[in-house]
Design a protein around this motif. Sequence first.
Motif, mmCIF file in Angstrom:
data_model
loop_
_atom_site.group_PDB
_atom_site.id
_atom_site.type_symbol
_atom_site.label_atom_id
_atom_site.label_comp_id
_atom_site.label_asym_id
_atom_site.label_seq_id
_atom_site.Cartn_x
_atom_site.Cartn_y
_atom_site.Cartn_z
ATOM 1 N N LEU A 1 95.195 54.066 93.766
ATOM 2 C CA LEU A 1 95.243 55.523 93.815
ATOM 3 C C LEU A 1 94.849 56.080 95.173
ATOM 4 C CD1 LEU A 1 93.823 56.190 90.261
ATOM 5 C CD2 LEU A 1 96.100 56.790 91.069
ATOM 6 N N ILE A 2 93.895 55.459 95.838
ATOM 7 C CA ILE A 2 93.499 55.948 97.158
ATOM 8 C C ILE A 2 94.680 55.852 98.127
ATOM 9 C CG2 ILE A 2 92.151 55.314 99.194
ATOM 10 C CD1 ILE A 2 90.558 57.019 97.355
ATOM 11 N N SER A 3 95.411 54.719 98.086
ATOM 12 C CA SER A 3 96.585 54.565 98.961
ATOM 13 C C SER A 3 97.643 55.599 98.625
ATOM 14 C CB SER A 3 97.161 53.155 98.822
ATOM 15 O OG SER A 3 96.248 52.188 99.275
ATOM 16 N N GLN A 4 97.826 55.887 97.339
ATOM 17 C CA GLN A 4 98.809 56.896 96.946
ATOM 18 C C GLN A 4 98.425 58.273 97.462
ATOM 19 O OE1 GLN A 4 100.501 56.847 92.901
ATOM 20 N NE2 GLN A 4 99.179 55.081 92.491
ATOM 21 N N ARG A 5 97.148 58.608 97.356
ATOM 22 C CA ARG A 5 96.692 59.921 97.823
ATOM 23 C C ARG A 5 96.875 60.053 99.326
ATOM 24 N NH1 ARG A 5 92.386 62.164 94.141
ATOM 25 N NH2 ARG A 5 91.181 62.753 95.997
ATOM 26 N N ALA A 6 96.523 58.987 100.058
ATOM 27 C CA ALA A 6 96.710 59.017 101.509
ATOM 28 C C ALA A 6 98.196 59.104 101.860
ATOM 29 C CB ALA A 6 96.079 57.781 102.141
ATOM 30 N N MET A 7 99.039 58.383 101.114
ATOM 31 C CA MET A 7 100.480 58.412 101.375
ATOM 32 C C MET A 7 101.043 59.815 101.144
ATOM 33 S SD MET A 7 103.030 56.476 102.297
ATOM 34 C CE MET A 7 104.384 57.477 102.887
#
Length: 567
Positions: free
Chosen positions: A436-442
């Motif tokens: 989820l952190i990678s998705q939010r940053a993306m």
Amino acid sequence: MIRDAGGRAFHCSSCPANVFDLESPPGAPIGHPYRILVRLDANAYKEAVHAIVARTAIVSMRRPTKTETSLGGTDGIILSIHIDRSSTQTIQTQVYDRVKQMILTGQLSPGARIPSTRVLASEMRIARSTVANAFDQLQSEGYIVSRVGSGSFIASVIPDLLLNTNADRSHNPSTAATRLSSRGATIEQATADISSWPATFTPGMPAVMDFPFRSWADLLAEEWRSPGPGAFFGDIGGYWPLRENIAAYVAASRGIQCDADQVIVVSGTRQGTDLSARALLNAGEAVIVEDPGFPGVRSALTAAGQTILPSAVDGEGLRAPSDVPEAAYAKMVSLSPSHQYPLGITMTLERRRAWLEWASRSDGWILEDDYDSEFRYSEPPLPALRGLDTSDRVIYLGTFSKTMFPSLRLGYVIVPRQLVASFCRIKQASDGPTSLISQRAMSRFMDAGLFFRHIRRMRKLYSARRGELITCVQSHFADLIIPKQDAAGLFLLTRFTRALPEGFDATLVQHARVHGLYPEALSALYMRQDAPQGIVFGFGGFGERQTAKSIALLATLYKKILASFEI
């Protein structure tokens, strides 16, 4: 530092301090995950490549963490020592015996930093002097060493039979007899050995050295500074703002009209393929795949338990259903219509319509792998097959591995609305939410316009690198031709002009890998036996200046191998 697949460290003698010099965003801490620029002198590079090829090793692209060096913190590694207070043995003896046993059986590696006596005493709730006395005995026998100001470490050379020759090896998993299931053996056989690091000529490898990691790291850091509950618990289908961004992106760039809830975020094309097969096919049902084609799709379908039916590709794409006998009973077809790998062609509109009609008529499914349509250097692409689908028979697979960087492990599946809930439940059963952190940053990367700016920069960069590769091949390789293909993607197909022994291109590729060159043998990408021979080059992951000398080296290897075959 070079480590093999089992995690054991070994060193390049010409690398100072046995580590590679790395660069990273200013202020990044030691061990920062986005330190990716590796600088090696020629000797170190050659030695590293030999180590990688010989021992199936990987390069750890970071500095040693604090627990791996003599400059580590005060706590060291975590020790699990059980104290039996009802035992006739003293507590000091139990601590001594347990630590010694962990050293002799290899649970504690030579050079590892161990916790301080204060920390251990606190964790085990025993007197510090008891731990200190046990450590003094271990030190006197040569099992541990103390360094003033640094702490205690496992000795580099272990006394007493060197790693426990009296140990019962019948329970050692490294020596016990192992046997794969027939399913496991089939999956292993179907899975190709593909380079996953930015070696020269690796097909499909993007320019990771030119990625704006500083901006990306800032976005990640901001997410971690104030993550909120949404960073840890989220929709199985993915972070909603990212799904909205993806839906808007494919509508504008690929002609796909879908709502955000039809976008399911996955860890990449292979997971999307596996998820689609599990959701839509019964075990053993047949899937038509392109031959030649990307081995990763075949291995993912094999792992899902499907029967693979290879079908030839011609100048218009996968042969029409009327020319594929297997289409009469296949339940799915896997296509890369926008840029076929490795032939580099675009499926014609007539063929696209033929396969859409097949899917509608036979109640079949089309798996569309649209892996690099962002990178076209002359003509704009045709709309995605999904954009032409009026019967909801196309499952669309997209990925950020080429536009961002491979280790991000973010991709997406676009499914018909009536299948969204089912796909999400099946994903939940086997995997759970994607990072989820990678998705939010993306999502923030796209919101800020950084994603589209990076794509535009990379189009110019890759176009120049492709042109340089073509020039060098034509200058140095008289026996290689460049067949007609689209000016697109991150690979270039070449074929040999002369008859060569079977497997010659694979032999050339194996020799090239010893020198750090990782092109693909064309014949290895076919499932049929009488495959044509050639070389598939990548050009995205390295600069133009490296191209000429690398092609010249490959041409020299070609001549040597050709002479050894006595052709």
